[in-house]
Design a protein around this motif. Sequence first.
Motif, mmCIF file in Angstrom:
data_model
loop_
_atom_site.group_PDB
_atom_site.id
_atom_site.type_symbol
_atom_site.label_atom_id
_atom_site.label_comp_id
_atom_site.label_asym_id
_atom_site.label_seq_id
_atom_site.Cartn_x
_atom_site.Cartn_y
_atom_site.Cartn_z
ATOM 1 N N LYS A 64 15.517 2.186 -7.015
ATOM 2 C CA LYS A 64 15.303 3.564 -7.463
ATOM 3 C C LYS A 64 14.135 3.633 -8.453
ATOM 4 C CE LYS A 64 18.068 7.520 -8.553
ATOM 5 N NZ LYS A 64 18.862 8.013 -7.460
ATOM 6 N N GLY A 65 13.182 4.487 -8.135
ATOM 7 C CA GLY A 65 12.062 4.708 -9.039
ATOM 8 C C GLY A 65 10.985 3.628 -9.024
ATOM 9 N N ALA A 66 10.940 2.820 -7.967
ATOM 10 C CA ALA A 66 9.897 1.789 -7.884
ATOM 11 C C ALA A 66 8.525 2.449 -7.883
ATOM 12 C CB ALA A 66 10.078 0.956 -6.625
ATOM 13 N N GLN A 67 7.606 1.891 -8.662
ATOM 14 C CA GLN A 67 6.245 2.413 -8.725
ATOM 15 C C GLN A 67 5.269 1.257 -8.593
ATOM 16 O OE1 GLN A 67 5.945 4.571 -12.413
ATOM 17 N NE2 GLN A 67 6.844 6.395 -11.525
ATOM 18 N N TYR A 68 4.224 1.493 -7.824
ATOM 19 C CA TYR A 68 3.193 0.487 -7.629
ATOM 20 C C TYR A 68 1.948 0.902 -8.396
ATOM 21 C CZ TYR A 68 6.145 -1.553 -4.100
ATOM 22 O OH TYR A 68 7.190 -2.172 -3.462
ATOM 23 N N PRO A 69 1.185 -0.063 -8.870
ATOM 24 C CA PRO A 69 -0.042 0.275 -9.600
ATOM 25 C C PRO A 69 -1.057 0.976 -8.695
ATOM 26 C CG PRO A 69 0.311 -2.119 -9.542
ATOM 27 C CD PRO A 69 1.412 -1.487 -8.775
ATOM 28 N N GLU A 70 -1.892 1.781 -9.303
ATOM 29 C CA GLU A 70 -2.952 2.453 -8.557
ATOM 30 C C GLU A 70 -3.774 1.414 -7.805
ATOM 31 O OE1 GLU A 70 -6.819 5.247 -9.411
ATOM 32 O OE2 GLU A 70 -5.202 5.221 -10.877
ATOM 33 N N GLY A 71 -4.050 1.698 -6.575
ATOM 34 C CA GLY A 71 -4.839 0.780 -5.762
ATOM 35 C C GLY A 71 -4.013 -0.221 -4.978
ATOM 36 N N PHE A 72 -2.728 -0.393 -5.318
ATOM 37 C CA PHE A 72 -1.890 -1.320 -4.567
ATOM 38 C C PHE A 72 -1.714 -0.780 -3.152
ATOM 39 C CE2 PHE A 72 2.098 -2.571 -2.686
ATOM 40 C CZ PHE A 72 2.067 -3.947 -2.844
ATOM 41 N N HIS A 73 -1.880 -1.646 -2.178
ATOM 42 C CA HIS A 73 -1.668 -1.245 -0.794
ATOM 43 C C HIS A 73 -1.460 -2.478 0.070
ATOM 44 C CE1 HIS A 73 -6.007 -2.049 -0.812
ATOM 45 N NE2 HIS A 73 -5.893 -2.273 0.493
ATOM 46 N N ILE A 74 -0.932 -2.245 1.265
ATOM 47 C CA ILE A 74 -0.877 -3.287 2.281
ATOM 48 C C ILE A 74 -1.761 -2.826 3.427
ATOM 49 C CG2 ILE A 74 1.407 -4.091 1.577
ATOM 50 C CD1 ILE A 74 2.558 -2.707 4.071
ATOM 51 N N GLY A 75 -2.350 -3.761 4.153
ATOM 52 C CA GLY A 75 -3.288 -3.399 5.203
ATOM 53 C C GLY A 75 -2.884 -3.938 6.555
ATOM 54 N N PHE A 76 -3.172 -3.149 7.576
ATOM 55 C CA PHE A 76 -2.941 -3.550 8.952
ATOM 56 C C PHE A 76 -4.277 -3.507 9.684
ATOM 57 C CE2 PHE A 76 1.221 -2.132 7.589
ATOM 58 C CZ PHE A 76 2.049 -3.107 8.129
ATOM 59 N N ILE A 77 -4.852 -4.686 9.923
ATOM 60 C CA ILE A 77 -6.133 -4.794 10.612
ATOM 61 C C ILE A 77 -5.911 -4.563 12.106
ATOM 62 C CG2 ILE A 77 -8.051 -6.329 11.196
ATOM 63 C CD1 ILE A 77 -7.557 -7.727 8.500
ATOM 64 N N GLN A 78 -6.732 -3.704 12.672
ATOM 65 C CA GLN A 78 -6.635 -3.362 14.087
ATOM 66 C C GLN A 78 -7.793 -3.999 14.861
ATOM 67 O OE1 GLN A 78 -3.857 -1.734 15.065
ATOM 68 N NE2 GLN A 78 -3.349 -1.918 12.886
ATOM 69 N N PRO A 79 -7.617 -4.193 16.164
ATOM 70 C CA PRO A 79 -8.650 -4.865 16.958
ATOM 71 C C PRO A 79 -9.901 -4.024 17.203
ATOM 72 C CG PRO A 79 -6.821 -4.211 18.366
ATOM 73 C CD PRO A 79 -6.406 -3.918 16.950
ATOM 74 N N SER A 80 -9.814 -2.702 16.980
ATOM 75 C CA SER A 80 -10.970 -1.843 17.257
ATOM 76 C C SER A 80 -10.872 -0.545 16.457
ATOM 77 C CB SER A 80 -11.031 -1.495 18.755
ATOM 78 O OG SER A 80 -9.905 -0.705 19.108
ATOM 79 N N GLU A 81 -12.003 0.134 16.348
ATOM 80 C CA GLU A 81 -12.003 1.457 15.721
ATOM 81 C C GLU A 81 -11.143 2.419 16.532
ATOM 82 O OE1 GLU A 81 -15.950 2.938 14.954
ATOM 83 O OE2 GLU A 81 -16.451 1.232 13.658
ATOM 84 N N GLU A 82 -11.149 2.243 17.854
ATOM 85 C CA GLU A 82 -10.356 3.100 18.720
ATOM 86 C C GLU A 82 -8.868 2.987 18.406
ATOM 87 O OE1 GLU A 82 -12.815 1.018 19.869
ATOM 88 O OE2 GLU A 82 -14.256 2.633 20.213
ATOM 89 N N LYS A 83 -8.397 1.780 18.106
ATOM 90 C CA LYS A 83 -6.986 1.593 17.766
ATOM 91 C C LYS A 83 -6.661 2.257 16.430
ATOM 92 C CE LYS A 83 -2.827 -0.044 18.320
ATOM 93 N NZ LYS A 83 -1.912 0.545 19.290
ATOM 94 N N VAL A 84 -7.584 2.178 15.470
ATOM 95 C CA VAL A 84 -7.409 2.886 14.191
ATOM 96 C C VAL A 84 -7.257 4.382 14.472
ATOM 97 C CG1 VAL A 84 -8.506 3.518 11.994
ATOM 98 C CG2 VAL A 84 -8.644 1.154 12.827
ATOM 99 N N ASN A 85 -8.153 4.918 15.296
ATOM 100 C CA ASN A 85 -8.111 6.337 15.638
ATOM 101 C C ASN A 85 -6.810 6.697 16.364
ATOM 102 O OD1 ASN A 85 -10.652 6.658 14.521
ATOM 103 N ND2 ASN A 85 -11.702 6.499 16.482
#
Length: 113
Positions: free
Chosen positions: A53-74
């Motif tokens: 309850k109430g978990a907060q992450y620092p500004e800028g914290f993120h996880i990333g999912f790299i995709q094989p192409s720009e088309e997949k991102v879209n």
Amino acid sequence: MRLNHLTLLVDDVAGTRDFLQKYFEMKTMGKPNDHMSFLTDDNGMVMGIFKSKGAQYPEGFHIGFIQPSEEKVNEIHQQMIRDGLEAESPRKLHGSWTFYYRCPGGFLVEVLH
């Protein structure tokens, strides 16, 4: 060496789990519940999602999912839009085609190629 596991603290375990499964093809391990869930990807990395309850992450914290192409991102972006999510449009940023979205768990997810 590769990353083996990661634990995230979230207010909404089920919502976070469902989001990561739907858009990033993560698979449930064991029996999920509303207090904790474990997900895995195709490379065997395990993500633990624990209720806090109430978990907060620092500004800028993120996880990333790299995709094989720009088309997949879209494609992922368009699926989110069709599902009624207000995801920012993909754009060129730090050398990648990318967008960010704050998932139900409260942390940012980056989708990039």
